[in-house]
Design a protein around this motif. Sequence first.
Motif, PDB file in Angstrom:
ATOM      1  N   VAL A 184       0.861  -1.181   0.000  1.00  0.00           N
ATOM      2  CA  VAL A 184       0.000   0.000   0.000  1.00  0.00           C
ATOM      3  C   VAL A 184       0.900   1.235   0.000  1.00  0.00           C
ATOM      4  CG1 VAL A 184      -1.775   1.296   1.230  1.00  0.00           C
ATOM      5  CG2 VAL A 184      -1.767  -1.215   1.296  1.00  0.00           C
ATOM      6  N   GLU A 331      -0.600  10.193  -4.205  1.00  0.00           N
ATOM      7  CA  GLU A 331      -0.213   8.802  -3.971  1.00  0.00           C
ATOM      8  C   GLU A 331       0.822   8.342  -4.994  1.00  0.00           C
ATOM      9  OE1 GLU A 331      -0.893   7.224  -1.406  1.00  0.00           O
ATOM     10  OE2 GLU A 331      -2.714   8.092  -0.572  1.00  0.00           O
ATOM     11  N   PRO A 390      -4.392   3.735  -5.678  1.00  0.00           N
ATOM     12  CA  PRO A 390      -5.096   3.180  -4.510  1.00  0.00           C
ATOM     13  C   PRO A 390      -6.605   3.284  -4.644  1.00  0.00           C
ATOM     14  CG  PRO A 390      -3.253   4.564  -3.824  1.00  0.00           C
ATOM     15  CD  PRO A 390      -3.409   4.758  -5.305  1.00  0.00           C
TER      16      PRO A 390
END
Length: 449
Positions: A184, A331, A390
């Motif tokens: 992640v 991200e 994500p």
Amino acid sequence: MSGSILIVDEVSTNRIVQRSVLTTAGYKVSTAESYASALEALRSGGFDVVIAAMGRSTIKARAFFSQIKTLRDAPTVLAITDSSIEGRARGFEAGANDVIARPPDQALLLSRLRALMRVRRTNLMQDMFLLPGGGLSEAAANFTPQPKVAILCDPGKPRDDIQESLTKLSGCDCQGLTVADLEVPRALIRFDAVVIIPSATSTADTAWAQFNTARSLGQWAGRVCIFAPHPSQQGLASRALDAGADDVIDGPFSALELGYRIKAQLALRKALPASCRDPLTGLPNHRYAFPMLSRYIDETSRTGVSFALLKLQLDNAAEILARHGPAKTDEVTAEVVARLRGILPNEALLAHLTVPSEFLVLLPATGVASARRMALRLCHVVSDTPCGLPGTQSSVSVKLTVGIALSQLMTQGDPGTRAKSLLRCAHSAMESTNSKCDLSKVQFGRPAA
């Protein structure tokens, strides 16, 4: 020279052996037969590391280590003590920054020294940057946040016991993770330290693969990393240190020793002022990078050591922002940073500039060929594999171009002027990069006519 070391040991044979080993390894070595004579040497000359042999009593050692810390540019202390868990604990309780068992394994000792030297060089550079007159000093914080530690090991009761023990012993907030959790993006951004504990039933090859899996993700770069292989997984401790780990446990696992090592490593690190950090990535920002570059030019001009300055740009950042929005773009940027950190050497400076899609890399002691190789590696590690988005099943390709400026191109003017010239040179090379073929993703800048 790799650095200067003072050996303190009342046994002359030990001093002779250690001096021979460390001198052969390229260190400048001095010796002292007592704490008193060692203090005299420390007051008259600067040292990077003090290697001090400890007896069973910690009283004299504690007094000696505390006096060392009052010195300007205080050296790092590596204590040599008996191999028991209690003996190692005495070394940390006395105030040592690192502890190794007696008799020291020479390969492990050299690896520990290299790791300590990396941190020391970073701290000295930071101290140089924050010298009075730079206008970048900040008042001390009113409180120190509780450090957060990620424990990467197999889930279950052993990990729960380790977390509970570490929380009590180190005063840190310890949370259990698995290597899968690191997939992640930004999974470790909230942690100050990462501890990797392979299963006791794993072979050395499997344990090393687990370490490399975590390392390849790049997310723990910039944080304290401690590796605790099982004693049966021989040879991994020194390999891990040379691969970028900050510390290792090289004997039977002990939560007590791990707690001491976490606290010691966190204490060694000097945090950047908040105004000098990029809030998204945690990287130094332009406010830190430019003065650091100027001071580094001033320092290297006296030694004649060359370095390379790389300007990096995410070519399609605007397109990613337009299609996926600010949150997803952040991200992606964080994942790019993790990849860059994963292959840059520990001594390199990576900074996130004012323009969100631009980064700066300072590579110490680097020539033309090495700079080109590193620049191409950076391009490939970012561009060859799409970044996941994500919360979706989608991914996005990121294109990176690099401009390179070499320090020997700019020899005229004061450090500030030369720093601006190098930045312009690297920026010009980056902008002139042709995106049609991979080999042209890297360009060298030329000084202005």
